[in-house]
Design a protein around this motif. Structure first.
Motif, PDB file in Angstrom:
ATOM      1  N   ARG A  21      35.275  61.478  52.490  1.00 30.74           N
ATOM      2  CA  ARG A  21      34.764  62.833  52.224  1.00 30.74           C
ATOM      3  C   ARG A  21      33.879  62.855  50.978  1.00 30.74           C
ATOM      4  NH1 ARG A  21      40.261  64.131  53.358  1.00 30.74           N
ATOM      5  NH2 ARG A  21      40.614  64.768  51.197  1.00 30.74           N
ATOM      6  N   LEU A  22      34.300  62.148  49.930  1.00 30.29           N
ATOM      7  CA  LEU A  22      33.516  62.129  48.694  1.00 30.29           C
ATOM      8  C   LEU A  22      32.202  61.375  48.874  1.00 30.29           C
ATOM      9  CD1 LEU A  22      36.361  61.572  46.071  1.00 30.29           C
ATOM     10  CD2 LEU A  22      35.073  63.689  46.517  1.00 30.29           C
ATOM     11  N   THR A  23      32.209  60.356  49.712  1.00 31.21           N
ATOM     12  CA  THR A  23      30.968  59.618  50.012  1.00 31.21           C
ATOM     13  C   THR A  23      30.016  60.524  50.783  1.00 31.21           C
ATOM     14  OG1 THR A  23      32.147  57.502  50.043  1.00 31.21           O
ATOM     15  CG2 THR A  23      30.012  57.572  51.154  1.00 31.21           C
ATOM     16  N   GLU A  51      29.829  56.285  45.785  1.00 32.72           N
ATOM     17  CA  GLU A  51      29.199  55.296  46.652  1.00 32.72           C
ATOM     18  C   GLU A  51      30.035  54.035  46.587  1.00 32.72           C
ATOM     19  OE1 GLU A  51      25.269  55.172  45.065  1.00 32.72           O
ATOM     20  OE2 GLU A  51      25.872  54.165  43.210  1.00 32.72           O
ATOM     21  N   ARG A  52      30.000  53.313  47.664  1.00 32.22           N
ATOM     22  CA  ARG A  52      30.755  52.061  47.740  1.00 32.22           C
ATOM     23  C   ARG A  52      29.774  50.902  47.675  1.00 32.22           C
ATOM     24  NH1 ARG A  52      35.587  53.226  52.029  1.00 32.22           N
ATOM     25  NH2 ARG A  52      35.638  55.463  51.753  1.00 32.22           N
ATOM     26  N   GLY A  61      28.285  62.955  41.276  1.00 30.76           N
ATOM     27  CA  GLY A  61      29.743  62.863  41.247  1.00 30.76           C
ATOM     28  C   GLY A  61      30.288  62.971  39.840  1.00 30.76           C
ATOM     29  N   LEU A  62      29.613  62.347  38.882  1.00 30.91           N
ATOM     30  CA  LEU A  62      30.048  62.442  37.485  1.00 30.91           C
ATOM     31  C   LEU A  62      29.908  63.868  36.981  1.00 30.91           C
ATOM     32  CD1 LEU A  62      31.123  61.038  34.968  1.00 30.91           C
ATOM     33  CD2 LEU A  62      28.751  60.430  34.384  1.00 30.91           C
ATOM     34  N   ARG A  63      28.819  64.534  37.362  1.00 29.35           N
ATOM     35  CA  ARG A  63      28.628  65.930  36.961  1.00 29.35           C
ATOM     36  C   ARG A  63      29.742  66.812  37.522  1.00 29.35           C
ATOM     37  NH1 ARG A  63      27.475  70.606  38.619  1.00 29.35           N
ATOM     38  NH2 ARG A  63      27.094  70.013  40.769  1.00 29.35           N
ATOM     39  N   VAL A  64      30.038  66.644  38.809  1.00 32.50           N
ATOM     40  CA  VAL A  64      31.085  67.442  39.452  1.00 32.50           C
ATOM     41  C   VAL A  64      32.453  67.101  38.853  1.00 32.50           C
ATOM     42  CG1 VAL A  64      32.306  67.851  41.635  1.00 32.50           C
ATOM     43  CG2 VAL A  64      29.813  67.838  41.579  1.00 32.50           C
TER      44      VAL A  64
END
Length: 167
Positions: A94-96, A102-103, A121-124
């Protein structure tokens, strides 16, 4: 001493012949559930604004707390967050899809991969961590700091006495 709703249950437990140790355990369990419910409700309100579940927040927060470049192996996330590998995999999917993680391949170990926060993602994650701080502060507003410290210390003693159960 001021009494709460749990204290009202104690006489029934005593009448049922429960031991003092069992009654104390039940009191702890009931009160911990109440405290968890207060935090849970406060957190859900903050996270809903970001469209995150608690599990998604937990993963983003763990990655944000890791050293730059904010990446961990999925197995490290599972262990640190007490999630199953399947649960971790679902959250990571879901996060990707949302563009928050990212993987990438792990050049040091072909059997594992890295999970890394994207800039978004870091901002969120940071926004969610700020919200979590507000939620906890609001949930405990009015509770004197010495009371919070005693409760935190008592729960540490309890978790240390229980050992690694549940991990």
């Amino acid at each position: 001493m001021t009494q709460d709703e749990v204290d009202g249950l104690v006489p029934r437990w005593q009448e049922a012949g429960m031991s003092a140790a069992l009654i104390a355990s039940l009191e702890i369990s009931k009160r911990m559930s109440r405290v968890h419910m207060v935090f849970d409700q406060a957190m859900k309100a903050e996270l809903a604004e970001l469209g995150l579940t608690y599990a998604e927040f937990d993963v983003l927060a763990a990655l944000a707390r890791s050293a730059p470049p904010h990446r961990l192996k999925p197995s490290e996330l599972s262990r640190s967050l007490f999630l199953t590998s399947g649960g971790t995999s679902n959250v990571l999917q879901r996060l990707t899809a949302a563009g928050y993680v990212e993987r990438s391949d792990n050049p040091g170990d072909a059997r594992s991969r890295w999970v890394q926060l994207t800039a978004e993602g870091l901002r969120v994650a940071n926004t969610a961590l700020d919200g979590a701080g507000r939620a906890h502060a609001e949930a405990m507003a009015g509770v004197p700091e010495p009371t919070l410290r005693r409760a935190a210390d008592a729960l540490r003693e309890l978790t240390l006495a229980l050992g690694r159960r549940g991990r």
